[in-house]
Design an enzyme around this catalytic site. Structure first.
Site, short mmCIF file in Angstrom:
data_model
loop_
_atom_site.label_atom_id
_atom_site.label_comp_id
_atom_site.label_asym_id
_atom_site.label_seq_id
_atom_site.Cartn_x
_atom_site.Cartn_y
_atom_site.Cartn_z
N HIS A 183 121.63 -40.61 67.29
CA HIS A 183 120.30 -41.01 67.76
C HIS A 183 120.40 -42.18 68.73
CE1 HIS A 183 118.44 -38.27 64.89
NE2 HIS A 183 119.21 -38.78 63.94
N TYR B 34 125.54 -38.11 62.99
CA TYR B 34 124.25 -38.37 63.63
C TYR B 34 124.35 -39.70 64.36
CZ TYR B 34 121.98 -34.75 60.75
OH TYR B 34 121.61 -33.56 60.16
N ARG C 161 124.82 -40.26 50.96
CA ARG C 161 125.42 -38.99 51.37
C ARG C 161 126.88 -39.20 51.78
NH1 ARG C 161 120.98 -37.28 55.79
NH2 ARG C 161 120.92 -39.56 55.98
N GLU D 30 122.78 -34.21 66.06
CA GLU D 30 121.38 -33.88 66.37
C GLU D 30 121.18 -33.20 67.71
OE1 GLU D 30 121.88 -38.16 67.88
OE2 GLU D 30 122.57 -36.98 66.16
N ASP E 111 113.86 -42.18 63.55
CA ASP E 111 115.23 -42.21 64.05
C ASP E 111 115.28 -42.18 65.57
OD1 ASP E 111 117.13 -42.55 62.09
OD2 ASP E 111 117.23 -40.44 61.55
N LYS F 143 125.64 -40.97 59.00
CA LYS F 143 124.81 -41.82 59.85
C LYS F 143 125.65 -42.51 60.91
CE LYS F 143 121.07 -42.34 59.57
NZ LYS F 143 120.01 -41.54 60.25
#
Length: 377
Positions: free
Chosen positions: A96, A94, A15, A118, A270, A75
């Site tokens: 996490h 993101y 991505r 997120e 995740d 990511k």
């Protein structure tokens, strides 16, 4: 503002955080966009697609990170990227954090501002930047689970929808949120027998109303979970506590009740996973077996369908990226309470409760961080 868009380097992550249409919008707003050479290829976008709308192509990762006042990613930055992060830089991706203490400490030490997709949260409690990837992951969970049920991969050799005269497989979904409802739609559409467990009676009532007849709802507690997984062919972990570690709903000792060759797909990996025996895997090596049960723990599932995922993600993230670029992160967060909830780390301080609680760290009120107050002592 100068905006850097590096190529994702997590294993088999194809991505990209900005499509050409988004680059065009940022350039039109007066910003400079630097896209690492080849960053869009995995999603079907060439360097020429970006230069055609006014973006500049950076030759490598070092140049891209160095150019950006704000870095847009998909990511979390992995260890080789940490050295490229600089104090005062804004990272929008993101993260996490609650699932990885080393990641958290590295970003605290960097002095960067970390805004996590997120945990951006609307007043309705919807997570608008997590929703599109949860939709993809929920649908993929069934697709992947159906594949690994095949005997070739060590599964039970069961066809999800069955055939006339042969009963369908049973799919158990832990959690009735966005991931869960999309997994249920896919599994039910294929003809499987589906059971969704959740702790919200309101959610269970809603799901009972909107789901087809081959979907049942069951209240979630450990006894009911153990009873349902005992006859399951596929279990999908779909539990989310925003920004915090996922609760462990299936314990190691529960696996002995399951059928050999059954498959677990834990979309919550995740955030640490809701299956005690889950660990992060990659698209390259997606599964492993514990006590005869196949575990699928790919931590970037939507990366397997990058064209769909990139378009879905950037449709949601671009308006927020524009706000950050146009106003700067402090003003943008002051004026948008939903975006403020995305602030996880700023100036070496944790500003999100779930992250602080995960590692016993002191938390700074995000309103204090956006006001530019001095660090706690």
């Amino acid at each position: 503002m100068k905006i850097g868009v590096p190529k994702e380097i997590k294993t088999n992550e194809n991505r990209i955080a900005l499509v050409p249409a988004g680059a065009e919008a940022l350039v039109a707003a007066g910003h400079q966009v630097f896209v690492e050479s080849g960053a869009g290829e995995g999603s079907g976008f060439t360097d020429a697609d970006y230069t055609a709308v006014g973006a500049q192509i950076a030759p490598d990762a070092d140049a891209t990170w160095a150019a950006g006042d704000m870095i847009l990613k998909v990511k979390e930055p992995i260890e080789p990227e940490w050295k490229r992060i600089r104090k005062g830089q804004t990272l929008f991706t993101y993260f996490h954090f609650a699932a990885d203490e080393r990641l958290t400490q590295a970003h605290l030490a960097s002095g960067a501002t970390c805004i996590a997709y997120e945990t951006v949260e609307l007043p309705s409690r919807e997570l608008p930047l997590l929703t599109p990837m949860s939709e993809v992951a929920g649908r993929m969970a069934v697709q992947e689970g159906a594949k690994y049920l095949e005997k070739l991969y060590g599964g039970r050799g069961v066809l999800l929808g069955g055939v006339p005269g042969v009963p369908p497989a049973k799919v158990v979904i832990l959690g009735g949120g966005i991931v869960g409802i999309n997994a249920a739609k896919m599994a039910a559409g294929l003809g499987a027998k589906v059971v969704i467990l959740d702790i919200s009676l309101d959610r269970l009532r809603y799901l009972s109303d909107v789901m087809p007849a081959n979907v049942q709802t069951v209240y979630s507690n450990h006894q009911n979970i153990r009873e349902q997984i005992a006859t399951a062919d596929l279990v999908v972990g779909a539990v989310l506590i925003p920004g915090a570690k996922a609760p462990k709903l299936v314990r190691r000792e529960d696996l002995k009740y399951m059928r050999p060759g059954a498959v677990i797909v834990d979309v919550a990996v995740d955030q640490g996973g809701c299956i005690e025996t889950i660990k992060p895997t990659t698209h390259e090596n997606p599964t492993y077996t514990v006590d005869g049960i196949i575990h699928y723990g790919v931590a970037n599932m939507p990366g397997g369908v990058p064209r769909t995922s990139t378009l879905a993600l950037t449709n949601a993230t671009l308006p927020y990226a524009l706000q950050l670029a146009n106003k700067g992160w402090r003003r943008a967060l002051r004026e948008n309470p939903a975006l403020l909830k995305g602030l996880n780390v700023a100036d070496g301080r944790v500003t999100y409760a779930g992250v602080a609680e995960a590692f016993g760290l002191e938390m700074t009120d995000p309103n204090e961080a956006i006001a530019g107050e001095p660090a706690l002592v």
